[in-house]
Scaffold this active site. Structure first.
Site, short mmCIF file in Angstrom:
data_model
loop_
_atom_site.label_atom_id
_atom_site.label_comp_id
_atom_site.label_asym_id
_atom_site.label_seq_id
_atom_site.Cartn_x
_atom_site.Cartn_y
_atom_site.Cartn_z
N HIS A 76 0.83 -1.22 0.00
CA HIS A 76 0.00 0.00 0.00
C HIS A 76 0.86 1.26 0.00
O HIS A 76 0.49 2.28 0.61
CB HIS A 76 -0.95 0.02 1.19
CG HIS A 76 -1.94 -1.10 1.22
ND1 HIS A 76 -3.18 -1.01 0.67
CD2 HIS A 76 -1.85 -2.36 1.72
CE1 HIS A 76 -3.83 -2.16 0.84
NE2 HIS A 76 -3.04 -3.00 1.47
N ASN A 149 -10.29 -2.79 2.49
CA ASN A 149 -9.99 -2.80 1.06
C ASN A 149 -11.26 -2.55 0.26
O ASN A 149 -12.35 -2.51 0.82
CB ASN A 149 -9.42 -4.16 0.65
CG ASN A 149 -7.94 -4.31 1.00
OD1 ASN A 149 -7.21 -3.33 1.15
ND2 ASN A 149 -7.49 -5.55 1.12
N TYR A 363 0.96 -4.10 12.12
CA TYR A 363 0.89 -2.67 11.79
C TYR A 363 1.68 -1.81 12.78
O TYR A 363 2.40 -0.89 12.38
CB TYR A 363 -0.57 -2.21 11.71
CG TYR A 363 -1.29 -2.79 10.51
CD1 TYR A 363 -1.58 -4.16 10.44
CD2 TYR A 363 -1.67 -2.01 9.44
CE1 TYR A 363 -2.22 -4.70 9.34
CE2 TYR A 363 -2.32 -2.54 8.34
CZ TYR A 363 -2.59 -3.89 8.30
OH TYR A 363 -3.22 -4.43 7.21
#
Ligand code: HDD
Length: 693
Positions: A76, A149, A363
């Site tokens: 991304h 998404n 993350y």
């Protein structure tokens, strides 16, 4: 003395435009505040001598520049973002205590970043790829990040496979190419060996993989989460975003050409729409499931490769998101934004989905390498804005908070001494994990309920309209034609036979290869009731809203026709972009000049949703010699767009191979007749212009 004079003269070389300041508040300074007298000349030993190490101004400036880049996101990396707000329209108080989902009418600030997955930060906007759809809500109970998404399912069922998936799709390790493309050996090798990815593969190869605009995409939370109410009762939830402008995609050939014509197509589209006050908006919806309802589903609600058709469990719309402000600074905001699935608020909880569970680690960890410090939450875009953030975590790289007092541990009794004892835990209002019962042995196994890899892939394919099925089959043919390993193609064809026999045959035909034996699925697929909601075509009303119509003019064009087309397009919510051979514009038949928004060579028709070609006989004769004009008409027709024309433009249409049909409209007769076809694509035309699988 001589040197000084020459220095002043050189500083003036930039011309009179070079601006200087004397007031302290307007001065350029070093990072430490020392005023800078000359920002154009480095310090040298004589006017023609070497630069001196002593020049701290030069060194500071260059050194800061040398460190301007941070590691791009491993996935991304290419993204575009905007600020906006969320407004709740329907309370979920029955299911959750989360304030953002229970306080109707309240507006919550948010920041949304869209992205492609595979390409680097500088790659193009329109490859075939999944699009990220990440929303950071700055709620009064802390930041809630819904990191989703534009596709509701994922390629793999367990986070432990994620590095392999991503290695396979990114540029090949030895060659360093292809950039931002899944059409290569390693991706298809991995996919063929990973039958659970087949469902998402169908989505990625469908038109959803080549969206027309970030504003025209649906979004999904993908993983199943839980809502927790005041009694502590959990309810499973899946999150959905639905665009007000409807969903729309490009044609593959168009996406490829846009990549050259405007690599920033989606970023520009989002930025310009917001700058013009045309704020993109999405409905926010949820699918809710009690434990009993989840147990009754034919699939495991914890399996991220499965969806629940909205026909079976309707989406309840509970709010809206409006994006109404562009970032002020791309790096500070879009690049430094750190989204974390672990950012949830009281009243929302995770599920045991093994993909989500792995994400909960990844993350936070990646931000440390990307942003370089445990204090990345202090960067303005990442700060909680709806409430204070405070605890006893201290120090670390780039600490920007200046804590007072000596309370940096808990428990402490400093308050008894009249000192500030610092923040305290809140057993009632604080985040509590739902006490879900767990049992079982420690194993590295997947549940049997995850084993059916083909039924929903089949469901998706069979739910598509005929043109969408043809695009999907053709996309697989295109990608497999770029694959050089025959055994990989064979394996994919074997897998596709489990999805749909017709699809497998069409792909094999498109490759001119024999159909191999079907691979043996772990669980035999079943036929499910088709779900029209999985289509793009026909799901939302056709509209010109948010769409752009190009009007091609040249000297001698009829201004009255231009005005009537403009009126009709704008009246229907679309916008108009004037294209002319020269940027200064064209001299119209009445002698007036119409300024151009874009020059023909730089404004090909792939950048627009429909085109109107308004020419005089002379103008047309000139444009017949201009390849860009012929391509303009040819591509618009080939990409199934409405083509409005004045009869004088007929020779150009003929040269471009534009044939008459319902989408080719004489706008000199009626500009209004152009509007209906301009709201959509002419799907009936497609078999005339392209061989599809
Ligand atoms: Fe991820 C970024 C979406 C699975 C690891 N992911 C990232 C972004 C989006 C998603 C939209 C970009 C956020 C931004 O704009 O900054 N990812 C998903 C979805 C998934 C998913 C919908 C499946 C449901 N991701 C997933 C797994 C892992 C990761 C299974 C690792 C185990 N994702 C990351 C990451 C990234 C990331 C490496 C790269 C940059 C970042 O996190 O901030 O940690």
């Amino acid at each position: 003395m001589t040197t000084r004079k020459i220095t002043e003269a050189t500083a003036g070389d930039g011309g009179e435009l070079h601006q200087t300041a004397s007031a302290p508040e307007a001065r350029t300074t070093t990072n430490h505040g020392a005023p800078i007298s000359d920002n154009q000349n480095s310090l040298k030993a004589g006017t023609r001598g070497s630069t001196l190490l002593e020049d701290f101004i030069l060194r500071e400036k260059i050194q800061h520049f040398d460190h301007e880049r941070i590691p791009e996101r491993i996935v991304h990396a290419r993204g575009s973002a905007a600020h906006g707000f969320f407004e709740l329209t329907d309370s979920l108080a029955e299911f959750t205590t989360a304030k953002i989902l229970t306080e109707v009418g309240k507006k919550t600030e948010l920041f949304t970043r869209f992205s492609t997955v595979a390409g680097g930060a500088g790659s193009v906007d329109t490859p075939r790829d999944v699009r990220g759809f990440a929303v950071k809500f700055y709620t009064v109970e802390g930041n809630w990040d819904l990191v989703g998404n534009n596709i509701p399912v994922f390629f793999i069922q367990d986070a432990i496979k994620f590095p392999d998936l991503i290695h396979s799709v990114k540029m090949e390790a030895d060659k360093g190419y292809p950039q931002a493309a899944s059409a290569h050996d390693t991706f298809w090798d991995f996919i063929g060996l990973m039958p659970e990815s087949t469902h998402m593969l169908m989505w990625a190869m469908s038109d959803r993989g080549i969206p027309r605009s970030l504003r025209m995409m649906e979004g999904f939370g993908v993983n199943t989460f839980r809502l927790i109410n005041a009694e502590g009762t959990p309810t499973f939830v899946k999150f959905h975003w639905r665009p007000k402008l409807g969903t729309q995609s490009t044609c593959w050939d168009e996406a490829v050409k846009i990549a050259g014509a405007d690599p920033d197509y989606h970023r520009r589209d989002l930025y310009e729409a917001i700058a013009q006050g045309d704020f993109p908006e999405w409905e926010f919806g949820v699918q809710l499931f009690s434990q009993a309802e989840a147990d009754a589903l034919p699939f495991d609600i914890l399996d991220p490769t499965k969806l629940v058709p909205e026909e079976d469990h309707p989406i309840r719309v509970i709010g809206r998101m409006v994006l109404n402000r562009n970032p002020d600074n791309f790096f500070a905001e879009t690049e430094q934004a750190a989204f974390l699935p672990t950012n949830i608020v009281p009243g929302i909880d995770f599920s045991e989905d093994p993909l989500l569970q792995g994400r909960l680690f990844s993350y936070q960890d990646t931000q440390l390498s990307r942003l370089g410090t445990v204090n990345f939450h202090q960067i303005p875009i990442n700060q909680a804005k709806g409430c204070p953030f405070q605890n006893f975590q201290r120090d670390g790289h780039m600490q920007t908070q200046v804590f007072k007092g000596r309370a940096n541990y808990e428990p402490n009794s400093l308050a008894e001494n009249g000192e500030d004892g610092g923040p305290r835990e809140d057993p009632k209002g604080g985040f509590r994990t739902a006490p879900i019962a767990v049992e079982g042995e420690k194993v590295r196994l997947r549940a049997e309920t995850f084993a059916d890899h083909y039924s929903q892939a089949r469901l998706f394919f069979r739910s598509q309209t005929a043109p969408e099925q043809a695009h999907l089959a053709s996309a697989i043919v295109f990608e497999l034609s770029k694959v050089s390993l025959d055994h990989v193609r064979q394996r994919i064809l074997g897998n596709l036979r489990n999805v749909d026999e017709d699809l497998a045959k069409r792909v094999a035909n498109g490759l001119n290869l024999p159909l191999p034996k079907a691979s043996s699925p772990a669980v035999a697929p079943v036929d499910l009731e088709p779900s029209p909601a999985l289509r793009i075509l026909g799901k939302y009303p056709d509209t010109l809203k948010g769409r752009k119509v190009a009007i091609l003019v040249a000297d001698g064009s009829d201004g009255a026709v231009v005005s009537s087309v403009r009126k009709a397009v704008e009246g229907d919510g679309g916008s108009v972009f004037i294209v002319a051979p020269k940027i200064g514009g064209a001299k119209l038949a009445d002698g007036s000049t119409l300024a151009a928004d874009g020059q023909l060579a730089g404004s090909p028709s792939v950048l627009f949703d429909a085109v109107a070609i308004i020419l005089s006989d002379d103008g047309c004769a000139q444009l017949l010699k201009e390849g860009a004009a012929v391509d303009f008409a040819k591509d618009a027709f080939g990409h199934l767009k409405a083509v409005g024309f004045t009869p004088q433009a007929q020779p150009l249409l003929d040269k471009a191979g534009v044939e008459p049909d319902d989408g080719v409209v004489d706008i000199a007769q009626s500009a209004k007749a152009f509007i209906e076809p301009a709201r959509t694509r002419q799907w009936d035309r497609e078999p005339k212009v392209r061989m599809l699988a």
